[in-house]
Design a protein around this motif. Structure first.
Motif, mmCIF file in Angstrom:
data_model
loop_
_atom_site.group_PDB
_atom_site.id
_atom_site.type_symbol
_atom_site.label_atom_id
_atom_site.label_comp_id
_atom_site.label_asym_id
_atom_site.label_seq_id
_atom_site.Cartn_x
_atom_site.Cartn_y
_atom_site.Cartn_z
ATOM 1 N N THR A 182 0.838 -1.209 0.000
ATOM 2 C CA THR A 182 0.000 0.000 0.000
ATOM 3 C C THR A 182 0.872 1.257 0.000
ATOM 4 O OG1 THR A 182 -0.191 0.033 2.421
ATOM 5 C CG2 THR A 182 -1.863 -1.197 1.199
ATOM 6 N N HIS A 183 2.023 1.180 0.653
ATOM 7 C CA HIS A 183 2.935 2.332 0.635
ATOM 8 C C HIS A 183 3.521 2.527 -0.764
ATOM 9 C CE1 HIS A 183 2.736 3.083 4.914
ATOM 10 N NE2 HIS A 183 2.994 1.809 5.169
ATOM 11 N N ILE A 184 3.808 1.423 -1.450
ATOM 12 C CA ILE A 184 4.296 1.516 -2.830
ATOM 13 C C ILE A 184 3.190 2.067 -3.727
ATOM 14 C CG2 ILE A 184 5.065 0.161 -4.819
ATOM 15 C CD1 ILE A 184 6.437 -1.728 -2.799
ATOM 16 N N ARG A 185 1.978 1.594 -3.515
ATOM 17 C CA ARG A 185 0.827 2.097 -4.281
ATOM 18 C C ARG A 185 0.696 3.613 -4.138
ATOM 19 N NH1 ARG A 185 -4.398 0.909 -1.199
ATOM 20 N NH2 ARG A 185 -3.456 2.633 -0.026
ATOM 21 N N ASP A 186 0.814 4.091 -2.912
ATOM 22 C CA ASP A 186 0.607 5.516 -2.653
ATOM 23 C C ASP A 186 1.779 6.377 -3.107
ATOM 24 O OD1 ASP A 186 -1.807 4.828 -1.535
ATOM 25 O OD2 ASP A 186 -1.058 4.831 0.532
ATOM 26 N N TYR A 187 2.939 5.783 -3.295
ATOM 27 C CA TYR A 187 4.117 6.529 -3.733
ATOM 28 C C TYR A 187 3.869 7.183 -5.092
ATOM 29 C CZ TYR A 187 8.923 7.223 -5.486
ATOM 30 O OH TYR A 187 10.077 7.748 -6.022
ATOM 31 N N PHE A 188 3.191 6.474 -6.005
ATOM 32 C CA PHE A 188 3.039 6.995 -7.371
ATOM 33 C C PHE A 188 1.858 7.967 -7.529
ATOM 34 C CE2 PHE A 188 5.530 3.127 -7.750
ATOM 35 C CZ PHE A 188 6.532 3.522 -8.623
ATOM 36 N N GLY A 237 7.629 -1.545 -19.591
ATOM 37 C CA GLY A 237 8.294 -0.556 -18.749
ATOM 38 C C GLY A 237 9.640 -1.088 -18.276
ATOM 39 N N ILE A 238 10.209 -0.430 -17.273
ATOM 40 C CA ILE A 238 11.485 -0.891 -16.729
ATOM 41 C C ILE A 238 11.272 -1.998 -15.704
ATOM 42 C CG2 ILE A 238 13.545 -0.228 -15.429
ATOM 43 C CD1 ILE A 238 13.585 0.899 -18.192
ATOM 44 N N LEU A 239 10.415 -1.761 -14.721
ATOM 45 C CA LEU A 239 10.193 -2.735 -13.645
ATOM 46 C C LEU A 239 8.748 -3.213 -13.536
ATOM 47 C CD1 LEU A 239 12.445 -1.219 -10.809
ATOM 48 C CD2 LEU A 239 12.971 -3.111 -12.353
ATOM 49 N N THR A 240 7.903 -2.839 -14.482
ATOM 50 C CA THR A 240 6.502 -3.286 -14.525
ATOM 51 C C THR A 240 5.790 -3.028 -13.195
ATOM 52 O OG1 THR A 240 7.388 -5.097 -15.888
ATOM 53 C CG2 THR A 240 5.037 -5.120 -15.474
ATOM 54 N N PHE A 241 5.904 -1.814 -12.706
ATOM 55 C CA PHE A 241 5.292 -1.466 -11.424
ATOM 56 C C PHE A 241 3.784 -1.703 -11.431
ATOM 57 C CE2 PHE A 241 9.140 1.257 -11.001
ATOM 58 C CZ PHE A 241 9.575 0.796 -9.771
ATOM 59 N N GLY A 242 3.112 -1.256 -12.485
ATOM 60 C CA GLY A 242 1.661 -1.382 -12.535
ATOM 61 C C GLY A 242 1.196 -2.820 -12.521
ATOM 62 N N GLY A 243 1.817 -3.655 -13.352
ATOM 63 C CA GLY A 243 1.418 -5.054 -13.428
ATOM 64 C C GLY A 243 1.621 -5.789 -12.117
ATOM 65 N N VAL A 244 2.770 -5.563 -11.483
ATOM 66 C CA VAL A 244 3.071 -6.270 -10.237
ATOM 67 C C VAL A 244 2.167 -5.792 -9.107
ATOM 68 C CG1 VAL A 244 4.832 -6.727 -8.499
ATOM 69 C CG2 VAL A 244 5.453 -6.729 -10.915
ATOM 70 N N CYS A 245 2.013 -4.488 -8.966
ATOM 71 C CA CYS A 245 1.218 -3.960 -7.854
ATOM 72 C C CYS A 245 -0.264 -4.319 -8.002
ATOM 73 C CB CYS A 245 1.386 -2.448 -7.765
ATOM 74 S SG CYS A 245 0.733 -1.724 -6.243
ATOM 75 N N PHE A 276 -1.682 -6.862 -9.925
ATOM 76 C CA PHE A 276 -2.038 -8.272 -10.080
ATOM 77 C C PHE A 276 -1.319 -9.208 -9.107
ATOM 78 C CE2 PHE A 276 -2.388 -6.393 -14.458
ATOM 79 C CZ PHE A 276 -3.769 -6.266 -14.430
ATOM 80 N N CYS A 277 -0.245 -8.729 -8.472
ATOM 81 C CA CYS A 277 0.518 -9.590 -7.558
ATOM 82 C C CYS A 277 0.395 -9.154 -6.106
ATOM 83 C CB CYS A 277 1.995 -9.614 -7.964
ATOM 84 S SG CYS A 277 2.257 -10.243 -9.625
ATOM 85 N N THR A 278 -0.419 -8.148 -5.857
ATOM 86 C CA THR A 278 -0.715 -7.725 -4.490
ATOM 87 C C THR A 278 -2.191 -7.332 -4.440
ATOM 88 O OG1 THR A 278 -0.438 -5.300 -4.566
ATOM 89 C CG2 THR A 278 1.577 -6.627 -4.535
ATOM 90 N N GLU A 279 -2.656 -7.087 -3.240
ATOM 91 C CA GLU A 279 -4.038 -6.621 -3.065
ATOM 92 C C GLU A 279 -4.081 -5.132 -2.728
ATOM 93 O OE1 GLU A 279 -6.935 -8.047 -3.573
ATOM 94 O OE2 GLU A 279 -5.983 -9.893 -4.278
ATOM 95 N N ALA A 280 -2.981 -4.430 -3.022
ATOM 96 C CA ALA A 280 -2.895 -3.011 -2.663
ATOM 97 C C ALA A 280 -3.966 -2.172 -3.345
ATOM 98 C CB ALA A 280 -1.509 -2.470 -3.007
ATOM 99 N N THR A 281 -4.330 -2.548 -4.568
ATOM 100 C CA THR A 281 -5.344 -1.776 -5.295
ATOM 101 C C THR A 281 -6.705 -2.467 -5.277
ATOM 102 O OG1 THR A 281 -4.622 -2.796 -7.382
ATOM 103 C CG2 THR A 281 -3.645 -0.670 -6.800
#
Length: 328
Positions: A76-82, A106-114, A116-121
């Motif tokens: 959730t902190h990573i989500r809120d960073y952007f 992208g470089i690190l695929t932030f959107g895809g990982v956050c 689909f691989c977490t419940e942050a969103t």
């Protein structure tokens, strides 16, 4: 001129630990566990490696996700960073399986990982009854400890056998593939929307063989969060990048963003919004051995759907009306 918000230092540390955690799990934990075999702690390492080999096929058979890991507050902190968010345009029925194209890399695929691989969103609340997976390089799952961390988040191997398993066991599975692959990382630059897609048709063939619905997605802002140094194809650095990919499976990208202090340069991404728009699923017939003509037909339909998805939302998420989505 782009306006960057200033995240707090804790959010910045959480974003920084994202790639660092992979590096630690890859470079430190495996050698450390081998070292422990020659100490009084050897039973711990011996037990893990015994279990590691007994569990060898798990990444190819649905993995082992952890709701606890996917709900860590760090995400959730990573989500809120952007910040990072996800937009649903159509419901996904749990009665079907889906093969989802994730664009761009992208470089690190932030959107895809956050997303689909977490419940942050809040994926599970937005798409109830759907289990998301994100496919990544197969050799990652042969590295002790790293494999367990990846599986816990819902990542799976991009191998044919792993994807076939998920699309043929049960329903409600959503398997995401970054179709452009690692080569698309070299196309990642601010103000660019270039996808490597025209010749990548294997995912369409796989979807047809299972009768899985194709789901186009586009992540706006993914290519905006880092600047990248691009090298001429005749340069020594570009040749090094190609050799690096041949060995490790991905490119050694030279990129930079912001530092901890406002206005400084560093390895933190720029704090700009990232929005993954999930498009309407494209139903496909189940054809065990689809002809190339059929594959080409549905590949063209997929590209058209992705193009429309981009055009419908581009002005809402930072692109100009004249911005074009380019396919290579």
């Amino acid at each position: 001129m782009l306006s960057f918000k200033q995240p707090n230092h804790f959010q910045s540390l959480m974003v920084l630990q994202w790639p660092l955690s992979y590096l630690i799990l890859f470079w430190i934990f495996p050698p450390l566990s081998i070292y422990l075999l020659f100490t009084s702690w050897w039973p711990l390492s011996a037990l893990y490696f015994a279990w590691f080999f007994l569990d060898w096929k798990t990444p190819e058979q649905g993995g082992r996700r952890s709701a606890w890991v996917r709900n860590w507050c760090a995400w959730t902190h990573i989500r809120d960073y952007f910040p990072i968010s996800i937009l649903k345009t159509k419901d996904l029925s749990p009665e079907h399986n889906y093969l989802m194209g994730v664009h761009p890399h992208g470089i690190l695929t932030f959107g895809g990982v956050c997303n689909f691989c977490t419940e942050a969103t809040g994926f599970s609340k937005i798409f109830p009854g759907i289990t998301p997976y994100l496919a990544t390089l197969s050799w990652f799952f042969k590295v002790p400890f790293l494999r367990d961390y990846l599986m816990a988040k819902g990542l799976c191997s991009v191998s044919r056998s792993a994807i076939d398993y998920l699309l043929s066991h049960g329903t409600g599975n959503l398997v995401g593939i970054v179709v452009g692959g690692v080569g698309e990382a070299l196309q990642s630059m601010p103000n660019t929307t270039t996808l490597i897609l025209r010749k990548h048709k294997g995912f369409v063939r796989t979807a047809l063989q299972h009768g899985a619905h194709l789901v186009p997605t586009f992540t706006f802002g993914e290519t905006e969060v880092y600047d990248q140094v691009l090298y001429h194809k005749d340069s020594c650095m570009y040749k090094f990048q190609r050799h690096f990919r041949q060995i490790f499976g991905f490119y050694f990208c030279v990129f930079y963003g912001r530092g901890f202090r406002q206005g400084s340069t560093g390895l933190l991404p720029y704090s700009l919004p990232i929005v993954t728009v999930v498009g309407e699923p494209l139903p496909l017939p189940k054809i065990e051995k689809p002809s190339q003509e059929v594959v080409d037909k549905y590949h063209a339909l997929y590209m058209d759907a992705l193009h429309k998805l981009f055009d419908q939302h581009k002005t809402q998420y930072g692109c100009s009306e004249t911005q074009k989505l380019l396919f290579l």
